[in-house]
Design a protein around this motif. Structure first.
Motif, PDB file in Angstrom:
ATOM      1  N   ASP A 260       0.811  -1.225   0.000  1.00 15.00           N
ATOM      2  CA  ASP A 260       0.000   0.000   0.000  1.00 15.00           C
ATOM      3  C   ASP A 260       0.849   1.282   0.000  1.00 15.00           C
ATOM      4  O   ASP A 260       1.987   1.287   0.479  1.00 15.00           O
TER       5      ASP A 260
ATOM      6  N   SER B   7      -3.404  -3.608  -1.439  1.00  4.26           N
ATOM      7  CA  SER B   7      -4.369  -4.489  -0.762  1.00  4.26           C
ATOM      8  C   SER B   7      -5.751  -4.389  -1.399  1.00  4.26           C
ATOM      9  O   SER B   7      -6.482  -5.366  -1.445  1.00  4.26           O
ATOM     10  N   HIS B   8      -6.103  -3.189  -1.891  1.00  4.04           N
ATOM     11  CA  HIS B   8      -7.414  -2.994  -2.544  1.00  4.04           C
ATOM     12  C   HIS B   8      -7.470  -1.616  -3.196  1.00  4.04           C
ATOM     13  O   HIS B   8      -6.536  -0.830  -3.059  1.00  4.04           O
TER      14      HIS B   8
ATOM     15  N   HIS C  79      -5.466   3.927   0.072  1.00  7.01           N
ATOM     16  CA  HIS C  79      -4.430   2.880   0.055  1.00  7.01           C
ATOM     17  C   HIS C  79      -3.549   2.919  -1.189  1.00  7.01           C
ATOM     18  O   HIS C  79      -2.532   2.233  -1.240  1.00  7.01           O
TER      19      HIS C  79
ATOM     20  N   CYS D  25      -1.852  -6.449  -7.717  1.00 11.59           N
ATOM     21  CA  CYS D  25      -3.105  -6.458  -6.949  1.00 11.59           C
ATOM     22  C   CYS D  25      -3.939  -7.643  -7.427  1.00 11.59           C
ATOM     23  O   CYS D  25      -3.566  -8.321  -8.401  1.00 11.59           O
TER      24      CYS D  25
ATOM     25  N   ASP E  47      -9.758  -6.053  -8.360  1.00 15.40           N
ATOM     26  CA  ASP E  47      -9.598  -4.637  -8.017  1.00 15.40           C
ATOM     27  C   ASP E  47      -8.747  -3.868  -9.027  1.00 15.40           C
ATOM     28  O   ASP E  47      -8.458  -2.692  -8.846  1.00 15.40           O
TER      29      ASP E  47
ATOM     30  N   HIS F  25     -14.582  -6.302   1.879  1.00 12.64           N
ATOM     31  CA  HIS F  25     -14.402  -4.842   1.962  1.00 12.64           C
ATOM     32  C   HIS F  25     -14.425  -4.267   0.537  1.00 12.64           C
ATOM     33  O   HIS F  25     -15.065  -3.257   0.267  1.00 12.64           O
ATOM     34  N   THR F  26     -13.692  -4.896  -0.364  1.00 11.73           N
ATOM     35  CA  THR F  26     -13.878  -4.726  -1.811  1.00 11.73           C
ATOM     36  C   THR F  26     -13.847  -6.134  -2.402  1.00 11.73           C
ATOM     37  O   THR F  26     -13.505  -7.095  -1.698  1.00 11.73           O
TER      38      THR F  26
ATOM     39  N   HIS G  19     -10.071  -7.472  -2.300  1.00 11.81           N
ATOM     40  CA  HIS G  19      -9.231  -7.156  -1.138  1.00 11.81           C
ATOM     41  C   HIS G  19      -8.327  -8.343  -0.782  1.00 11.81           C
ATOM     42  O   HIS G  19      -8.762  -9.487  -0.756  1.00 11.81           O
TER      43      HIS G  19
ATOM     44  N   GLY H 143      -4.761  -5.043   5.803  1.00 15.54           N
ATOM     45  CA  GLY H 143      -5.457  -4.067   4.958  1.00 15.54           C
ATOM     46  C   GLY H 143      -6.637  -3.472   5.705  1.00 15.54           C
ATOM     47  O   GLY H 143      -6.501  -3.046   6.851  1.00 15.54           O
ATOM     48  N   ASP H 144      -7.805  -3.456   5.088  1.00 11.72           N
ATOM     49  CA  ASP H 144      -8.971  -2.844   5.728  1.00 11.72           C
ATOM     50  C   ASP H 144      -9.911  -3.855   6.382  1.00 11.72           C
ATOM     51  O   ASP H 144     -11.093  -3.556   6.597  1.00 11.72           O
TER      52      ASP H 144
END
Ligand code: ZN
Length: 301
Positions: A40, A63-64, A69, A83, A87, A152-153, A156, A170-171
């Motif tokens: 990221d 990460s996404h 990020h 990635c 994404d 999250h996405t 991700h 990540g998130d």
């Protein structure tokens, strides 16, 4: 060394926690540096410039697709970007974020466009897409494993260094604000991804917006408390149904502080994201038979 760069392990001296500006509050986020691999790029332009002066960075994992990020991508030249394929599109073409946030033709569309400009976000080309369980050898000592953790996405990923048992989540960010408020998010997948993280043998984790969490017990507790926030949201939505014994339409949940107990100065955005997140809960309830469709709304089964 600058104080935002922090070694994480005496035994594995090539792994560093890179703390994002303003304690990694949005629109910044934390990074992990593993050898010459950076995860990221949202730490802030100044931090990133300093980091580059101290360490040669050759590979960048994202990460996404969220802006906080990937905003520093433009500062990294002569690196390879990675990635997950899900994404790739909004990272290669940042304007594609806007429909994913469901803000087309709302005042937020302009705000988001201004933010993209303010962060000086550029499109970059992804060199390689990663998949679940890919392992990257870094130096003699380190093996960085990709964990596909969607929700999250849609694409991700978390990253797990197998020898040190240090992970970047990540998130799946272990804050008080789990987020799944874009069109490509899924609460069902998010919860599965949390379970996947929980099943790992972990010594240290860092996340996009939390600092270092150390020790198996502490990590477990943090994951449990993160899950309890999702449970509380489930409970509030189910209570909303039981307080009204009639079919409820999705839009009735709007502006009701179901997810955000207090709206912030980003209220307009939060109200849109909140409704998307409520919809993800309804999708989960439907799949579990807790609610069913009736007339043009939903009712408890
Ligand atoms: Zn995010």
């Amino acid at each position: 060394m600058d104080d935002f760069i922090q070694p994480l392990s005496e035994d594995f001296s090539d792994i560093f926690f890179i703390k994002g500006k303003n304690n990694a509050r949005y629109p910044y986020s934390n990074s992990l540096l593993v050898g010459d691999h950076l995860i990221d790029t949202g730490i802030s332009p100044n931090h990133l410039r300093k980091l580059k002066r101290t360490f040669p960075i050759k590979h960048v994992f994202l990460s996404h697709w969220h802006e906080d990020h990937i905003s520093g991508n433009y500062l990294l030249k002569n690196v390879k970007f990675y990635c997950h394929s899900n994404d790739k599109l909004p990272i290669e073409n940042v304007e594609k974020m806007i429909p994913l946030y469901n803000v087309r033709n709302t005042p937020i569309e302009d705000e988001l466009k201004s933010l993209i400009k303010l962060l000086r976000m550029h499109n970059i080309k992804i060199d390689t897409t990663v998949e679940d369980n890919d392992i990257f050898d870094i130096g003699d000592q380190l093996k960085l494993k990709v964990l596909f953790t969607p929700g999250h996405t849609a694409g991700h990923c978390a990253f797990y260094e197998l020898n040190s048992k240090i992970a970047f989540l990540g998130d799946i960010d272990l804050t008080r604000h789990p987020y799944y408020g874009n069109l490509d998010a899924s609460l069902i997948e998010f919860e599965e991804s949390i379970a996947k993280i929980k099943s790992l043998d972990l010594n240290i984790v860092v996340t996009g917006h939390r600092g270092i969490i150390e020790g198996k017990n502490q990590i477990n507790e943090e994951i449990e408390s993160y899950k309890s926030i999702l449970q509380e949201r489930d409970d509030r939505i189910l209570a909303f149904f039981s307080e009204r014994s009639r079919p409820i339409k999705l839009k009735e949940f709007k502006n009701n502080n179901i997810i955000y107990r207090k709206y912030s100065s980003f209220k307009d955005f939060e109200v849109i994201a909140e409704l998307l997140m409520v919809e993800k809960h309804l999708e989960k309830f439907l799949s579990r038979g807790l609610i069913s469709k009736k007339e043009d709304g939903y009712i408890l089964s």
